[in-house]
Design an enzyme around this catalytic site. Structure first.
Site, PDB file in Angstrom:
ATOM      1  N   PHE A   1      25.922   4.774  21.175  1.00 19.80           N
ATOM      2  CA  PHE A   1      25.505   4.498  22.523  1.00 19.80           C
ATOM      3  C   PHE A   1      24.424   5.019  23.171  1.00 19.80           C
ATOM      4  O   PHE A   1      24.030   3.792  23.698  1.00 19.80           O
ATOM      5  CB  PHE A   1      26.683   5.460  23.218  1.00 19.80           C
ATOM      6  CG  PHE A   1      26.747   5.949  24.602  1.00 19.80           C
ATOM      7  CD1 PHE A   1      26.489   4.755  25.484  1.00 19.80           C
ATOM      8  CD2 PHE A   1      26.844   7.099  25.286  1.00 19.80           C
ATOM      9  CE1 PHE A   1      26.378   4.984  26.714  1.00 19.80           C
ATOM     10  CE2 PHE A   1      26.820   7.248  26.573  1.00 19.80           C
ATOM     11  CZ  PHE A   1      26.734   6.258  27.454  1.00 19.80           C
TER      12      PHE A   1
ATOM     13  N   TYR B 253      29.013  21.716  15.573  1.00 16.11           N
ATOM     14  CA  TYR B 253      28.073  20.579  16.068  1.00 16.11           C
ATOM     15  C   TYR B 253      26.798  21.100  16.774  1.00 16.11           C
ATOM     16  O   TYR B 253      25.869  20.988  16.362  1.00 16.11           O
ATOM     17  CB  TYR B 253      28.996  19.836  17.076  1.00 16.11           C
ATOM     18  CG  TYR B 253      28.032  18.898  17.861  1.00 16.11           C
ATOM     19  CD1 TYR B 253      27.385  17.853  17.513  1.00 16.11           C
ATOM     20  CD2 TYR B 253      27.998  18.919  19.329  1.00 16.11           C
ATOM     21  CE1 TYR B 253      26.561  17.046  18.080  1.00 16.11           C
ATOM     22  CE2 TYR B 253      27.381  18.072  20.086  1.00 16.11           C
ATOM     23  CZ  TYR B 253      26.526  17.166  19.390  1.00 16.11           C
ATOM     24  OH  TYR B 253      25.901  16.209  20.272  1.00 16.11           O
TER      25      TYR B 253
ATOM     26  N   LYS C 253      23.009  20.960  15.248  1.00 17.56           N
ATOM     27  CA  LYS C 253      21.972  20.399  15.992  1.00 17.56           C
ATOM     28  C   LYS C 253      20.744  21.109  16.294  1.00 17.56           C
ATOM     29  O   LYS C 253      19.606  20.993  16.165  1.00 17.56           O
ATOM     30  CB  LYS C 253      22.552  19.994  17.357  1.00 17.56           C
ATOM     31  CG  LYS C 253      23.526  18.793  17.610  1.00 17.56           C
ATOM     32  CD  LYS C 253      22.813  17.371  17.085  1.00 17.56           C
ATOM     33  CE  LYS C 253      22.097  16.591  18.051  1.00 17.56           C
ATOM     34  NZ  LYS C 253      21.500  15.582  17.567  1.00 17.56           N
TER      35      LYS C 253
HETATM   36  N1  LIG Z   1      26.647  11.127  24.582  1.00 21.41           N
HETATM   37  C1  LIG Z   1      26.567  12.259  24.888  1.00 21.41           C
HETATM   38  O1  LIG Z   1      27.165  12.716  25.768  1.00 21.41           O
HETATM   39  C2  LIG Z   1      25.260  13.277  24.253  1.00 21.41           C
HETATM   40  C3  LIG Z   1      25.193  14.504  24.827  1.00 21.41           C
HETATM   41  C4  LIG Z   1      24.271  15.451  24.219  1.00 21.41           C
HETATM   42  C5  LIG Z   1      23.786  14.897  23.125  1.00 21.41           C
HETATM   43  N2  LIG Z   1      23.846  13.782  22.528  1.00 21.41           N
HETATM   44  C6  LIG Z   1      23.065  13.500  21.378  1.00 21.41           C
HETATM   45  O2  LIG Z   1      22.494  12.288  21.677  1.00 21.41           O
HETATM   46  C7  LIG Z   1      22.255  11.381  20.613  1.00 21.41           C
HETATM   47  C8  LIG Z   1      23.042   9.984  20.461  1.00 21.41           C
HETATM   48  O3  LIG Z   1      24.367  10.293  21.022  1.00 21.41           O
HETATM   49  P1  LIG Z   1      25.511   9.181  21.195  1.00 21.41           P
HETATM   50  O4  LIG Z   1      26.299   9.547  22.431  1.00 21.41           O
HETATM   51  O5  LIG Z   1      24.604   7.944  21.425  1.00 21.41           O
HETATM   52  O6  LIG Z   1      26.360   9.338  19.801  1.00 21.41           O
HETATM   53  P2  LIG Z   1      26.582   7.783  18.942  1.00 21.41           P
HETATM   54  O7  LIG Z   1      27.782   8.355  17.771  1.00 21.41           O
HETATM   55  O8  LIG Z   1      27.158   6.832  19.794  1.00 21.41           O
HETATM   56  O9  LIG Z   1      25.509   7.483  18.128  1.00 21.41           O
HETATM   57  C9  LIG Z   1      24.929   7.922  16.986  1.00 21.41           C
HETATM   58  C10 LIG Z   1      24.817   6.943  15.834  1.00 21.41           C
HETATM   59  O10 LIG Z   1      24.111   7.706  14.744  1.00 21.41           O
HETATM   60  C11 LIG Z   1      24.703   7.084  13.561  1.00 21.41           C
HETATM   61  N3  LIG Z   1      24.589   8.231  12.501  1.00 21.41           N
HETATM   62  C12 LIG Z   1      25.118   9.203  12.467  1.00 21.41           C
HETATM   63  N4  LIG Z   1      24.719   9.858  11.186  1.00 21.41           N
HETATM   64  C13 LIG Z   1      23.814   9.313  10.636  1.00 21.41           C
HETATM   65  C14 LIG Z   1      22.890   9.008   9.343  1.00 21.41           C
HETATM   66  N5  LIG Z   1      23.224  10.089   8.527  1.00 21.41           N
HETATM   67  N6  LIG Z   1      22.102   8.250   9.362  1.00 21.41           N
HETATM   68  C15 LIG Z   1      22.014   7.337   9.983  1.00 21.41           C
HETATM   69  N7  LIG Z   1      22.595   7.015  11.328  1.00 21.41           N
HETATM   70  C16 LIG Z   1      23.573   7.901  11.534  1.00 21.41           C
HETATM   71  C17 LIG Z   1      26.045   6.776  13.855  1.00 21.41           C
HETATM   72  O11 LIG Z   1      26.599   5.739  13.094  1.00 21.41           O
HETATM   73  C18 LIG Z   1      25.934   6.331  15.357  1.00 21.41           C
HETATM   74  O12 LIG Z   1      25.967   5.010  15.429  1.00 21.41           O
HETATM   75  C19 LIG Z   1      23.016  12.527  19.212  1.00 21.41           C
HETATM   76  O13 LIG Z   1      21.859  12.861  18.740  1.00 21.41           O
HETATM   77  C20 LIG Z   1      23.734  13.334  20.148  1.00 21.41           C
HETATM   78  O14 LIG Z   1      23.880  14.677  19.333  1.00 21.41           O
HETATM   79  C21 LIG Z   1      24.688  12.863  23.072  1.00 21.41           C
END
Ligand SMILES: NC(=O)c1ccc[n+]([C@@H]2O[C@H](COP(=O)([O-])OP(=O)(O)OC[C@H]3O[C@@H](n4cnc5c(N)ncnc54)[C@H](O)[C@@H]3O)[C@@H](O)[C@H]2O)c1
Length: 329
Positions: free
Chosen positions: A12, A154, A158
């Site tokens: 995302f 989780y 992190k």
């Molecule tokens: N969306 C939120 O509200 C939110 C809030 C706090 C923190 N985050 C952090 O922001 C970042 C992005 O989140 P997001 O919402 O886009 O999540 P998402 O799940 O949509 O995107 C993460 C991507 O990482 C890929 N991935 C996972 N493990 C992997 C690996 N071992 N090697 C390569 N690729 C891998 C997944 O396939 C996925 O497409 C993450 O680090 C998440 O912890 C997101």
């Protein structure tokens, strides 16, 4: 910054950041993602399809949790690595803790080694407000995690990633920036997160699966504000942890009524017991980001309206996306 490596590029936030960066013809992005099955992969493919035709973008399907895969990272001389790949989700993390350690802690550890070896000057590592848990403090300052234990697998995975990166890169010249996001929503959002699920369920006349009474509040942050926050950090030389979120909290019930009003459809709600360790409200202290002249500017009404416009535009493609996990059926 011209040559940027973005992990989680099919995710995302990674997709939205990549899309905005490659609009600038001067910037080249290598996007990495393992396309895992944490949620419906068709949405990741839909995102990648939008990036494919841009000559400034190259994609590589790589699982960062396996050190042996790093040889497959093409290109060198990255000015900056932006690490967004992760396995997200509090509830699910208790079901498969080892997978979270692999995708979050081990992947970040491996990538930190890569950044060190290649002497990359800038390393952004996405982290989360989930680390703060139910400390009772409000608003949350970036050092709150030093006083309270992380409340979920989780969050632990992190926070461990953050610590591993700091330790591995200690004594090097790499500038480490750790943005901690607060409940991000918007176009191309995750189907396991409330706002997009609520829009889909209300629009399709499906009962909303609501954990708790809906009075729990969130610091919902619109994706454009997150992208402008990341751009602020890319341009800044300050290292450290930075909260990126909205300081105006909104309850799930308020979100539902905004969506109902915008779609002009009344929702049906299936109330389920409150999720384990679901935190009531987490408000960010934004002073660090404000000192870099960043502020969240999108109201919840505007953000939801934009998300609905996007949902309606891609209704056909989104029709077949799964919005529930197996265990929720
Ligand atoms: N969306 C939120 O509200 C939110 C809030 C706090 C923190 N985050 C952090 O922001 C970042 C992005 O989140 P997001 O919402 O886009 O999540 P998402 O799940 O949509 O995107 C993460 C991507 O990482 C890929 N991935 C996972 N493990 C992997 C690996 N071992 N090697 C390569 N690729 C891998 C997944 O396939 C996925 O497409 C993450 O680090 C998440 O912890 C997101």
């Amino acid at each position: 910054m011209k040559n940027i490596l973005i992990t989680g590029a099919a995710g995302f936030i990674g997709y939205n950041l990549t899309k905005s960066l490659i609009e600038n013809k001067e910037i080249k992005v290598l996007g990495i993602d393992s396309l895992n099955n944490a949620y419906d992969n068709n949405l990741k493919k839909l995102r990648l399809k939008n990036l494919e035709n841009n000559e400034n973008f190259v994609f590589s399907n790589i699982d960062l949790s396996n050190q042996n895969n790093f040889g497959g990272i093409q290109g060198s001389n990255f000015d900056c690595v932006i690490h967004l790949a992760a396995r997200a989700g509090v509830r699910q993390s208790f079901r498969e803790p080892k997978q979270y350690i692999l995708d979050n802690t081990v992947s970040t550890t491996n990538l930190s080694g890569f950044v060190k070896k290649k002497e990359i000057q800038k390393f952004l590592i996405a982290s989360t407000s989930s680390i703060y848990g139910d400390s009772g403090e409000s608003p949350m300052k970036e050092d709150t995690d030093e006083k309270y234990p992380p409340p979920s697998v989780y969050a632990s995975s992190k926070l461990s990633g953050e610590l591993m990166a700091k330790t591995i890169l200690d004594g090097t010249e790499t500038c480490i920036q750790i943005p901690r996001f607060f409940t991000v929503y918007g176009p191309y959002g995750r189907p396991d997160m409330s706002i997009l699920r609520f829009i889909h369920w209300i629009y399709t006349g499906t009962e909303i699966l609501l954990y708790g009474d809906g009075n729990q509040k969130r610091s919902f942050t619109y994706i454009d504000d997150v992208i402008s926050g990341l751009n602020t950090l890319i341009l800044s030389k300050d290292s450290g942890v930075f909260n990126i979120g909205s300081d105006k909290t909104v309850s799930l019930n308020q979100v539902i009524s905004i969506i109902e009003k915008e779609l002009n459809i009344k929702s049906k709600i299936d109330y389920q017991p409150r999720a384990f360790k679901d935190v009531d409200v987490v408000i960010p202290d934004l002073n660090r980001m404000k000192s870099l002249n960043w502020n969240p500017t999108t109201s919840i009404e505007k953000g939801i309206s934009e998300t609905i416009q996007w949902y309606l535009k891609y209704e056909e493609e989104l029709k077949n996306i799964r919005f529930k996990f197996e265990y929720e059926k």
